[in-house]
Design a protein around this motif. Structure first.
Motif, short mmCIF file in Angstrom:
data_model
loop_
_atom_site.label_atom_id
_atom_site.label_comp_id
_atom_site.label_asym_id
_atom_site.label_seq_id
_atom_site.Cartn_x
_atom_site.Cartn_y
_atom_site.Cartn_z
N GLY A 1 0.82 -1.21 0.00
CA GLY A 1 0.00 0.00 0.00
C GLY A 1 0.85 1.26 0.00
O GLY A 1 0.57 2.20 -0.75
N LYS A 2 1.87 1.28 0.82
CA LYS A 2 2.78 2.42 0.83
C LYS A 2 3.48 2.57 -0.51
O LYS A 2 3.60 3.68 -1.05
N ALA A 3 3.92 1.44 -1.08
CA ALA A 3 4.59 1.48 -2.38
C ALA A 3 3.63 1.98 -3.47
O ALA A 3 4.05 2.72 -4.37
N PHE A 4 2.37 1.58 -3.41
CA PHE A 4 1.39 2.08 -4.37
C PHE A 4 1.24 3.60 -4.26
O PHE A 4 1.24 4.31 -5.28
N PRO B 1 8.51 -4.63 -2.89
CA PRO B 1 7.18 -4.07 -3.16
C PRO B 1 7.14 -3.11 -4.34
O PRO B 1 6.18 -3.12 -5.12
N HIS B 2 8.19 -2.29 -4.52
CA HIS B 2 8.13 -1.32 -5.62
C HIS B 2 8.15 -2.01 -6.98
O HIS B 2 7.59 -1.49 -7.96
N GLU B 3 8.75 -3.21 -7.07
CA GLU B 3 8.74 -3.94 -8.35
C GLU B 3 7.34 -4.50 -8.64
O GLU B 3 6.87 -4.48 -9.78
N VAL B 4 6.68 -5.01 -7.61
CA VAL B 4 5.32 -5.51 -7.78
C VAL B 4 4.40 -4.38 -8.21
O VAL B 4 3.59 -4.52 -9.14
N VAL B 5 4.53 -3.25 -7.53
CA VAL B 5 3.66 -2.10 -7.83
C VAL B 5 3.91 -1.57 -9.24
O VAL B 5 2.97 -1.19 -9.94
N ALA B 6 5.16 -1.54 -9.65
CA ALA B 6 5.47 -1.07 -11.01
C ALA B 6 4.78 -1.95 -12.05
O ALA B 6 4.19 -1.44 -13.02
N GLN B 7 4.84 -3.26 -11.85
CA GLN B 7 4.14 -4.17 -12.77
C GLN B 7 2.63 -3.90 -12.77
O GLN B 7 1.98 -3.87 -13.82
N LEU C 1 0.92 -1.14 -11.92
CA LEU C 1 0.52 0.13 -12.51
C LEU C 1 0.78 0.17 -14.01
O LEU C 1 0.02 0.78 -14.77
N ASP C 2 1.85 -0.50 -14.46
CA ASP C 2 2.06 -0.63 -15.90
C ASP C 2 0.88 -1.36 -16.54
O ASP C 2 0.37 -0.97 -17.59
N GLY C 3 0.45 -2.45 -15.89
CA GLY C 3 -0.68 -3.22 -16.39
C GLY C 3 -1.97 -2.42 -16.38
O GLY C 3 -2.76 -2.49 -17.31
N LEU C 4 -2.16 -1.65 -15.31
CA LEU C 4 -3.35 -0.81 -15.21
C LEU C 4 -3.40 0.19 -16.36
O LEU C 4 -4.44 0.34 -17.03
N GLU C 5 -2.28 0.84 -16.62
CA GLU C 5 -2.24 1.84 -17.69
C GLU C 5 -2.39 1.19 -19.07
O GLU C 5 -2.89 1.82 -20.00
N ALA C 6 -1.97 -0.06 -19.19
CA ALA C 6 -2.08 -0.77 -20.47
C ALA C 6 -3.47 -1.38 -20.68
O ALA C 6 -3.74 -1.97 -21.73
N GLY C 7 -4.33 -1.29 -19.67
CA GLY C 7 -5.68 -1.83 -19.80
C GLY C 7 -5.79 -3.31 -19.50
O GLY C 7 -6.81 -3.94 -19.82
N LEU D 1 -6.58 -6.69 -17.58
CA LEU D 1 -7.58 -7.06 -16.58
C LEU D 1 -6.98 -7.90 -15.46
O LEU D 1 -7.60 -8.03 -14.40
N GLU D 2 -5.79 -8.45 -15.69
CA GLU D 2 -5.13 -9.24 -14.64
C GLU D 2 -3.63 -9.10 -14.81
O GLU D 2 -3.10 -9.23 -15.91
N VAL D 3 -2.95 -8.81 -13.71
CA VAL D 3 -1.49 -8.70 -13.70
C VAL D 3 -0.98 -9.81 -12.79
O VAL D 3 -1.32 -9.86 -11.61
N VAL D 4 -0.16 -10.71 -13.36
CA VAL D 4 0.45 -11.79 -12.59
C VAL D 4 1.89 -11.40 -12.33
O VAL D 4 2.69 -11.27 -13.25
N ALA D 5 2.23 -11.19 -11.05
CA ALA D 5 3.46 -10.48 -10.72
C ALA D 5 4.70 -11.36 -10.60
O ALA D 5 5.81 -10.85 -10.66
N ASP D 6 4.54 -12.67 -10.39
CA ASP D 6 5.73 -13.48 -10.17
C ASP D 6 5.53 -14.90 -10.72
O ASP D 6 4.42 -15.30 -11.06
#
Length: 236
Positions: free
Chosen positions: A18-21, A188-194, A196-202, A204-209
């Motif tokens: 949450g803080k990283a977001f 956490p910042h790497e997870v969040v970057a993935q 938010l990149d996915g969110l901006e790209a539209g 519907l699901e981001v699988v982080a690892d």
């Protein structure tokens, strides 16, 4: 969905993901970032607006919704794990997990959904939405499975108002929840970057690892094969 110039709200923003977001949303140009927590005085993030929000308390949700004006992005990050088994001495901790992870997420979403037309919701689910790993985490897994289903349902119900609803699924990030596990963890910042990149790209699901990707890929297999090989199947 464009983050730059948007107004965002993050639940559970005082630590971990949450803080990283909240930090990342500020860095990406969100004009206002509401960083929420049960104790807003615990939030120490430059450039955010601290806001009290206990997602298990309907009155707190109502008060936060009244405080926030227009909103472009809602990040449902707040969650708990009590390590509760489903067949333990009582179900109190399982109930707490559902009250936060499912009902809290749903109630926050219901409160803010009307002002998210054309915006986006990001829900932090888990690899445990799709499998069970140990008896001690089964209450959490069940609540996150319910949250995944919630995410899919809300996406359909908000389609007419063009609200993008994205799920972030991950297994192992370096947060307080995973502090007791001596295994490789994503910062956490790497997870969040993935995410938010996915969110901006539209997306519907981001699988982080990789463990989460392996779990999802296993869903089409005979579960007997998958469960016979845990934990090796997760990291293969």
């Amino acid at each position: 969905m464009q983050i730059n110039g948007s107004t965002a709200l993050v639940t559970g923003a005082n630590r971990g993901l949450g803080k990283a977001f909240a930090e990342a949303l500020v860095a990406r140009g969100a004009t206002t970032v509401y960083a929420t927590a049960r104790r807003p005085e615990s939030i120490e993030i430059p450039g955010v607006v601290p806001l009290r929000l206990d997602i298990t308390d309907p009155a707190s949700i109502e008060a936060a919704a009244a405080e926030v004006g227009e909103l472009g992005i809602l990040v449902n990050n707040a969650g708990i794990s009590t390590d509760a088994p489903l067949l333990g001495p009582d179900v109190e901790n399982v109930r707490k997990e559902f009250d936060t992870n499912f009902w809290g997420t749903l109630n926050v979403t219901r409160a803010f959904a009307p002002r998210l037309a054309g915006g986006a919701i990001l829900n932090v689910i888990s690899a445990l939405s799709w499998y069970a790993f140990a008896p001690a985490s089964n209450g959490y897994a069940a609540s996150k499975a319910a949250m995944w289903s919630l995410t899919n349902g809300v996406r359909l119900e908000l389609a007419d108002q063009k609200t993008q609803v994205t799920a972030l699924a991950l297994a192992i990030a370096d947060t307080d929840m995973m502090a007791g596990f001596d295994i490789p963890k994503l910062p956490p910042h790497e997870v969040v970057a993935q995410a938010l990149d996915g969110l901006e790209a539209g997306q519907l699901e981001v699988v982080a690892d990789k463990p989460t990707a392996n779990v999802k890929a296993s869903l089409s297999r005979d579960p007997a094969l998958f469960y016979a090989d845990i934990p090796g199947s997760l990291f293969a």
